[in-house]
Design a protein around this motif. Structure first.
Motif, mmCIF file in Angstrom:
data_model
loop_
_atom_site.group_PDB
_atom_site.id
_atom_site.type_symbol
_atom_site.label_atom_id
_atom_site.label_comp_id
_atom_site.label_asym_id
_atom_site.label_seq_id
_atom_site.Cartn_x
_atom_site.Cartn_y
_atom_site.Cartn_z
ATOM 1 N N PRO A 190 0.909 -1.214 0.049
ATOM 2 C CA PRO A 190 0.095 0.051 0.056
ATOM 3 C C PRO A 190 0.737 1.066 -0.057
ATOM 4 C CG PRO A 190 -0.194 -1.122 2.286
ATOM 5 C CD PRO A 190 0.644 -1.809 1.026
ATOM 6 N N SER A 191 2.055 1.191 0.371
ATOM 7 C CA SER A 191 2.905 2.304 0.289
ATOM 8 C C SER A 191 3.351 2.636 -0.988
ATOM 9 C CB SER A 191 4.095 2.300 1.496
ATOM 10 O OG SER A 191 4.773 1.202 1.047
ATOM 11 N N ARG A 192 3.237 2.027 -1.820
ATOM 12 C CA ARG A 192 3.895 2.082 -3.174
ATOM 13 C C ARG A 192 3.109 2.896 -3.949
ATOM 14 N NH1 ARG A 192 3.249 -3.289 -6.936
ATOM 15 N NH2 ARG A 192 3.726 -2.148 -8.981
ATOM 16 N N ILE A 193 1.557 3.165 -3.698
ATOM 17 C CA ILE A 193 0.932 4.343 -4.320
ATOM 18 C C ILE A 193 0.864 5.597 -3.549
ATOM 19 C CG2 ILE A 193 -1.620 4.686 -5.338
ATOM 20 C CD1 ILE A 193 -0.247 2.238 -6.520
ATOM 21 N N ALA A 194 1.060 6.800 -4.325
ATOM 22 C CA ALA A 194 1.012 7.961 -3.590
ATOM 23 C C ALA A 194 -0.390 8.457 -4.049
ATOM 24 C CB ALA A 194 2.089 8.738 -3.883
ATOM 25 N N PHE A 195 -1.258 8.774 -3.118
ATOM 26 C CA PHE A 195 -2.431 9.550 -3.254
ATOM 27 C C PHE A 195 -2.170 10.931 -2.980
ATOM 28 C CE2 PHE A 195 -3.922 5.231 -1.902
ATOM 29 C CZ PHE A 195 -4.932 4.754 -2.977
ATOM 30 N N GLY A 196 -2.792 11.782 -3.892
ATOM 31 C CA GLY A 196 -2.709 13.375 -3.675
ATOM 32 C C GLY A 196 -4.273 13.799 -3.812
ATOM 33 N N ALA A 197 -4.733 14.480 -2.747
ATOM 34 C CA ALA A 197 -5.930 15.234 -2.841
ATOM 35 C C ALA A 197 -6.062 16.413 -2.000
ATOM 36 C CB ALA A 197 -7.047 14.205 -2.395
ATOM 37 N N GLY A 198 -7.182 17.112 -2.087
ATOM 38 C CA GLY A 198 -7.315 18.304 -1.333
ATOM 39 C C GLY A 198 -7.602 17.792 0.192
ATOM 40 N N GLY A 199 -7.303 18.462 1.166
ATOM 41 C CA GLY A 199 -7.713 18.098 2.523
ATOM 42 C C GLY A 199 -6.703 17.208 3.228
ATOM 43 N N THR A 200 -6.839 16.985 4.380
ATOM 44 C CA THR A 200 -5.661 16.067 5.055
ATOM 45 C C THR A 200 -6.357 14.917 5.655
ATOM 46 O OG1 THR A 200 -4.008 16.310 6.624
ATOM 47 C CG2 THR A 200 -6.238 17.499 7.256
ATOM 48 N N VAL A 201 -5.899 14.196 6.607
ATOM 49 C CA VAL A 201 -6.242 13.029 7.343
ATOM 50 C C VAL A 201 -7.672 13.334 7.784
ATOM 51 C CG1 VAL A 201 -5.940 11.561 9.158
ATOM 52 C CG2 VAL A 201 -3.988 12.286 7.698
ATOM 53 N N GLY A 202 -8.675 12.429 7.314
ATOM 54 C CA GLY A 202 -9.887 12.647 7.930
ATOM 55 C C GLY A 202 -11.025 13.339 6.927
ATOM 56 N N SER A 203 -10.401 14.076 5.876
ATOM 57 C CA SER A 203 -11.050 14.434 4.882
ATOM 58 C C SER A 203 -11.853 13.453 4.026
ATOM 59 C CB SER A 203 -10.204 15.419 4.000
ATOM 60 O OG SER A 203 -9.367 14.458 3.142
ATOM 61 N N GLN A 204 -12.879 14.020 3.180
ATOM 62 C CA GLN A 204 -13.455 12.960 2.285
ATOM 63 C C GLN A 204 -12.697 12.405 1.337
ATOM 64 O OE1 GLN A 204 -16.905 15.362 0.745
ATOM 65 N NE2 GLN A 204 -18.180 15.024 2.608
ATOM 66 N N ASP A 205 -11.630 13.023 0.841
ATOM 67 C CA ASP A 205 -10.983 12.217 -0.219
ATOM 68 C C ASP A 205 -9.882 11.627 0.685
ATOM 69 O OD1 ASP A 205 -12.140 13.999 -1.764
ATOM 70 O OD2 ASP A 205 -10.405 15.508 -2.112
ATOM 71 N N TRP A 206 -9.207 11.750 1.889
ATOM 72 C CA TRP A 206 -8.600 10.836 2.339
ATOM 73 C C TRP A 206 -9.356 9.637 2.665
ATOM 74 C CZ3 TRP A 206 -8.920 8.327 7.132
ATOM 75 C CH2 TRP A 206 -7.853 7.778 7.648
ATOM 76 N N VAL A 207 -10.654 9.679 3.227
ATOM 77 C CA VAL A 207 -11.301 8.648 3.271
ATOM 78 C C VAL A 207 -11.707 7.510 2.303
ATOM 79 C CG1 VAL A 207 -13.848 7.550 4.088
ATOM 80 C CG2 VAL A 207 -12.657 9.651 5.695
ATOM 81 N N LYS A 208 -11.739 8.283 1.191
ATOM 82 C CA LYS A 208 -11.734 7.399 -0.186
ATOM 83 C C LYS A 208 -10.535 6.640 -0.400
ATOM 84 C CE LYS A 208 -15.002 10.778 -2.161
ATOM 85 N NZ LYS A 208 -14.806 12.232 -2.552
ATOM 86 N N ALA A 209 -9.499 7.027 -0.389
ATOM 87 C CA ALA A 209 -8.297 6.373 -0.247
ATOM 88 C C ALA A 209 -8.183 5.451 0.630
ATOM 89 C CB ALA A 209 -6.979 7.301 -0.380
ATOM 90 N N ALA A 210 -8.290 5.654 1.853
ATOM 91 C CA ALA A 210 -8.175 4.592 3.044
ATOM 92 C C ALA A 210 -9.258 3.609 2.854
ATOM 93 C CB ALA A 210 -8.592 5.404 4.411
#
Length: 150
Positions: free
Chosen positions: A92-112
């Motif tokens: 899972p560390s080989r993919i770098a996700f980039g999005a607006g917001g930080t830990v807990g944001s909607q985009d972070w939740v999608k990646a998680a």
């Protein structure tokens, strides 16, 4: 004929910067309209946009469904969602996700959630926070991140 509506992109805090500048009178005026995302609406509803009343600005919005997306660069080796999940399953560390917001944001939740769907711990994922989705998409176009959850 009326001139076209002037637009200004003001990134920062998933809409918080724009909201504050309009609410305090530092930007715009009575005829200024503010467009926002569902992430902005969520933060506003949770009181994360500071001491200003939501009625301090004139909002425009669309009612509808807000779909999530996982985007990759057109040259990405991941052509299907299953390809990305398989890579996450391996490491899972080989993919770098980039999005607006930080830990807990909607985009972070999608990646998680995607990492969890791959059977891995979301704490092992790489997530790069940007001021907004526009900046994150620019990073994806420049191949500085591998995937954009938005």
């Amino acid at each position: 004929a009326r001139p076209p509506l002037a637009q200004r992109y003001l990134p920062g805090g998933i809409g918080a910067v724009a909201f504050d500048r309009i609410a305090t009178g530092k930007l715009g005026g009575p005829s200024t309209l503010v467009a926002f995302s569902s992430g902005s609406l969520l933060n506003l509803a949770q009181g994360r946009f500071g001491p200003h009343s939501p009625s301090a600005v004139r909002w425009i919005a669309t009612l509808g469904t807000d779909y999530g997306v996982i985007a990759v660069h057109r040259d990405s080796p991941y052509k299907r969602l299953q390809d990305l999940v398989a890579a996450l399953r391996q490491d899972p560390s080989r993919i770098a996700f980039g999005a607006g917001g930080t830990v807990g944001s909607q985009d972070w939740v999608k990646a998680a959630l995607l990492v969890r769907a791959a059977g891995r711990d979301h704490k092992a994922m790489r997530f790069v926070s940007f001021e907004g989705g526009g900046d994150a998409l620019g990073a994806l176009q420049g191949k500085h991140v591998d995937a954009f959850p938005g």
